[in-house]
Design a protein around this motif. Structure first.
Motif, PDB file in Angstrom:
ATOM      1  N   ASP A  25       0.815  -1.207   0.000  1.00  0.00           N
ATOM      2  CA  ASP A  25       0.000   0.000   0.000  1.00  0.00           C
ATOM      3  C   ASP A  25       0.854   1.266   0.000  1.00  0.00           C
ATOM      4  O   ASP A  25       0.348   2.351  -0.259  1.00  0.00           O
ATOM      5  CB  ASP A  25      -0.987   0.002   1.172  1.00  0.00           C
ATOM      6  CG  ASP A  25      -0.319  -0.087   2.518  1.00  0.00           C
ATOM      7  OD1 ASP A  25       0.646  -0.872   2.666  1.00  0.00           O
ATOM      8  OD2 ASP A  25      -0.764   0.613   3.452  1.00  0.00           O
ATOM      9  N   ASN A  26       2.143   1.140   0.249  1.00  0.00           N
ATOM     10  CA  ASN A  26       3.067   2.259   0.119  1.00  0.00           C
ATOM     11  C   ASN A  26       3.549   2.281  -1.328  1.00  0.00           C
ATOM     12  O   ASN A  26       4.451   1.538  -1.713  1.00  0.00           O
ATOM     13  CB  ASN A  26       4.231   2.096   1.091  1.00  0.00           C
ATOM     14  CG  ASN A  26       5.231   3.232   1.018  1.00  0.00           C
ATOM     15  OD1 ASN A  26       5.415   3.864  -0.012  1.00  0.00           O
ATOM     16  ND2 ASN A  26       5.897   3.485   2.135  1.00  0.00           N
ATOM     17  N   ALA A  27       2.913   3.121  -2.144  1.00  0.00           N
ATOM     18  CA  ALA A  27       3.199   3.150  -3.582  1.00  0.00           C
ATOM     19  C   ALA A  27       4.658   3.460  -3.875  1.00  0.00           C
ATOM     20  O   ALA A  27       5.237   2.887  -4.800  1.00  0.00           O
ATOM     21  CB  ALA A  27       2.282   4.162  -4.266  1.00  0.00           C
ATOM     22  N   ASP A  28       5.256   4.353  -3.089  1.00  0.00           N
ATOM     23  CA  ASP A  28       6.666   4.691  -3.335  1.00  0.00           C
ATOM     24  C   ASP A  28       7.572   3.490  -3.117  1.00  0.00           C
ATOM     25  O   ASP A  28       8.488   3.236  -3.903  1.00  0.00           O
ATOM     26  CB  ASP A  28       7.115   5.853  -2.437  1.00  0.00           C
ATOM     27  CG  ASP A  28       6.472   7.174  -2.825  1.00  0.00           C
ATOM     28  OD1 ASP A  28       6.068   7.323  -4.000  1.00  0.00           O
ATOM     29  OD2 ASP A  28       6.374   8.067  -1.960  1.00  0.00           O
ATOM     30  N   ALA A  29       7.333   2.744  -2.043  1.00  0.00           N
ATOM     31  CA  ALA A  29       8.143   1.551  -1.765  1.00  0.00           C
ATOM     32  C   ALA A  29       7.943   0.509  -2.860  1.00  0.00           C
ATOM     33  O   ALA A  29       8.912  -0.108  -3.336  1.00  0.00           O
ATOM     34  CB  ALA A  29       7.776   0.970  -0.395  1.00  0.00           C
ATOM     35  N   ALA A  30       6.700   0.299  -3.272  1.00  0.00           N
ATOM     36  CA  ALA A  30       6.415  -0.671  -4.335  1.00  0.00           C
ATOM     37  C   ALA A  30       7.072  -0.248  -5.646  1.00  0.00           C
ATOM     38  O   ALA A  30       7.673  -1.077  -6.345  1.00  0.00           O
ATOM     39  CB  ALA A  30       4.908  -0.822  -4.512  1.00  0.00           C
ATOM     40  N   ASP A  31       6.968   1.034  -5.980  1.00  0.00           N
ATOM     41  CA  ASP A  31       7.571   1.528  -7.215  1.00  0.00           C
ATOM     42  C   ASP A  31       9.090   1.400  -7.198  1.00  0.00           C
ATOM     43  O   ASP A  31       9.694   1.055  -8.211  1.00  0.00           O
ATOM     44  CB  ASP A  31       7.196   2.991  -7.447  1.00  0.00           C
ATOM     45  CG  ASP A  31       5.747   3.172  -7.863  1.00  0.00           C
ATOM     46  OD1 ASP A  31       5.111   2.196  -8.299  1.00  0.00           O
ATOM     47  OD2 ASP A  31       5.248   4.312  -7.744  1.00  0.00           O
ATOM     48  N   THR A  32       9.699   1.680  -6.057  1.00  0.00           N
ATOM     49  CA  THR A  32      11.153   1.582  -5.953  1.00  0.00           C
ATOM     50  C   THR A  32      11.619   0.148  -6.179  1.00  0.00           C
ATOM     51  O   THR A  32      12.524  -0.108  -6.993  1.00  0.00           O
ATOM     52  CB  THR A  32      11.633   2.088  -4.578  1.00  0.00           C
ATOM     53  OG1 THR A  32      11.252   3.473  -4.445  1.00  0.00           O
ATOM     54  CG2 THR A  32      13.137   1.963  -4.424  1.00  0.00           C
ATOM     55  N   LEU A  33      11.007  -0.796  -5.483  1.00  0.00           N
ATOM     56  CA  LEU A  33      11.376  -2.193  -5.653  1.00  0.00           C
ATOM     57  C   LEU A  33      11.046  -2.658  -7.069  1.00  0.00           C
ATOM     58  O   LEU A  33      11.847  -3.345  -7.710  1.00  0.00           O
ATOM     59  CB  LEU A  33      10.665  -3.078  -4.624  1.00  0.00           C
ATOM     60  CG  LEU A  33      10.941  -4.577  -4.739  1.00  0.00           C
ATOM     61  CD1 LEU A  33      12.433  -4.885  -4.590  1.00  0.00           C
ATOM     62  CD2 LEU A  33      10.127  -5.342  -3.697  1.00  0.00           C
ATOM     63  N   GLY A  34       9.879  -2.279  -7.565  1.00  0.00           N
ATOM     64  CA  GLY A  34       9.478  -2.673  -8.910  1.00  0.00           C
ATOM     65  C   GLY A  34      10.420  -2.160  -9.981  1.00  0.00           C
ATOM     66  O   GLY A  34      10.791  -2.902 -10.897  1.00  0.00           O
ATOM     67  N   THR A  35      10.827  -0.914  -9.872  1.00  0.00           N
ATOM     68  CA  THR A  35      11.758  -0.353 -10.844  1.00  0.00           C
ATOM     69  C   THR A  35      13.098  -1.061 -10.781  1.00  0.00           C
ATOM     70  O   THR A  35      13.699  -1.379 -11.820  1.00  0.00           O
ATOM     71  CB  THR A  35      11.926   1.163 -10.602  1.00  0.00           C
ATOM     72  OG1 THR A  35      10.647   1.792 -10.770  1.00  0.00           O
ATOM     73  CG2 THR A  35      12.925   1.771 -11.567  1.00  0.00           C
ATOM     74  N   VAL A  44       7.393  -6.870 -14.098  1.00  0.00           N
ATOM     75  CA  VAL A  44       6.860  -6.574 -12.769  1.00  0.00           C
ATOM     76  C   VAL A  44       5.500  -5.919 -12.889  1.00  0.00           C
ATOM     77  O   VAL A  44       5.297  -5.034 -13.721  1.00  0.00           O
ATOM     78  CB  VAL A  44       7.836  -5.623 -12.012  1.00  0.00           C
ATOM     79  CG1 VAL A  44       7.247  -5.197 -10.676  1.00  0.00           C
ATOM     80  CG2 VAL A  44       9.195  -6.274 -11.827  1.00  0.00           C
ATOM     81  N   THR A  45       4.580  -6.340 -12.044  1.00  0.00           N
ATOM     82  CA  THR A  45       3.286  -5.681 -11.909  1.00  0.00           C
ATOM     83  C   THR A  45       3.145  -5.263 -10.461  1.00  0.00           C
ATOM     84  O   THR A  45       3.491  -6.018  -9.553  1.00  0.00           O
ATOM     85  CB  THR A  45       2.134  -6.632 -12.301  1.00  0.00           C
ATOM     86  OG1 THR A  45       2.333  -7.065 -13.647  1.00  0.00           O
ATOM     87  CG2 THR A  45       0.788  -5.947 -12.178  1.00  0.00           C
ATOM     88  N   ILE A  46       2.624  -4.052 -10.264  1.00  0.00           N
ATOM     89  CA  ILE A  46       2.481  -3.495  -8.916  1.00  0.00           C
ATOM     90  C   ILE A  46       1.008  -3.247  -8.620  1.00  0.00           C
ATOM     91  O   ILE A  46       0.281  -2.721  -9.469  1.00  0.00           O
ATOM     92  CB  ILE A  46       3.264  -2.173  -8.786  1.00  0.00           C
ATOM     93  CG1 ILE A  46       4.758  -2.436  -8.958  1.00  0.00           C
ATOM     94  CG2 ILE A  46       2.975  -1.493  -7.446  1.00  0.00           C
ATOM     95  CD1 ILE A  46       5.591  -1.181  -9.052  1.00  0.00           C
ATOM     96  N   ALA A  47       0.595  -3.627  -7.428  1.00  0.00           N
ATOM     97  CA  ALA A  47      -0.751  -3.315  -6.942  1.00  0.00           C
ATOM     98  C   ALA A  47      -0.623  -2.741  -5.535  1.00  0.00           C
ATOM     99  O   ALA A  47       0.208  -3.193  -4.750  1.00  0.00           O
ATOM    100  CB  ALA A  47      -1.629  -4.560  -6.929  1.00  0.00           C
ATOM    101  N   THR A  48      -1.435  -1.747  -5.236  1.00  0.00           N
ATOM    102  CA  THR A  48      -1.428  -1.167  -3.891  1.00  0.00           C
ATOM    103  C   THR A  48      -2.637  -1.622  -3.079  1.00  0.00           C
ATOM    104  O   THR A  48      -2.742  -1.283  -1.904  1.00  0.00           O
ATOM    105  CB  THR A  48      -1.393   0.380  -3.955  1.00  0.00           C
ATOM    106  OG1 THR A  48      -2.494   0.835  -4.747  1.00  0.00           O
ATOM    107  CG2 THR A  48      -0.084   0.861  -4.571  1.00  0.00           C
TER     108      THR A  48
END
Length: 135
Positions: A25-35, A44-48
């Motif tokens: 649910d922390n979009a920044d953390a998910a985006d960082t790891l995903g990138t 990679v697919t990201i969901a919050t």
């Protein structure tokens, strides 16, 4: 927030790599790891949102799921149990990425179906190395 897919261009080595679903649910953390994982050659697919993640899992059939435990509405342990019940993700590698670091928390998550458990903050290279070693 809409789920997003960070796709790599197909190469012979990348096409054999697992598809990764990141749920945090922390979009920044998910985006960082995903990138980071995307730049390492993974799709990679990201969901919050955990409910959106379940729908994505049905559709995309990821081989690896990196799940936060402290998700709103449905915690990561319940999400892991649901992913284990889906035919297309029952054999996926489930990785917990959480701020909960007590022994009880880890046992609860492993009992819910997680294969690996990381406590935040974690070096994204540790998760990449784990995924890289998968057959």
């Amino acid at each position: 927030m809409q789920p997003q897919t960070l796709a790599t261009s197909p190469t012979p080595s990348a096409s054999k790599r697992p598809h990764i679903l990141i749920v945090d649910d922390n979009a920044d953390a998910a985006d960082t790891l995903g990138t980071y994982l995307q730049l390492s050659g993974y799709e990679v697919t990201i969901a919050t949102d955990p409910y959106a993640a379940l729908n994505l899992a049905r559709e995309l059939r990821p081989q690896v799921c990196v799940l936060d435990i402290g998700l709103p509405g449905m915690n990561g342990n319940v999400l892991a149990e649901n992913l284990r019940r889906l035919p297309d993700t029952s054999g996926a590698v489930l990785i917990a990425l959480t701020g909960y670091g007590q022994a009880y928390d880890k046992q609860r998550s492993l009992g819910a179906g997680f294969d690996h458990y990381f406590v935040k903050p974690v070096n994204p290279g540790s998760i990449k190395d784990l995924i890289d070693r998968m057959p």
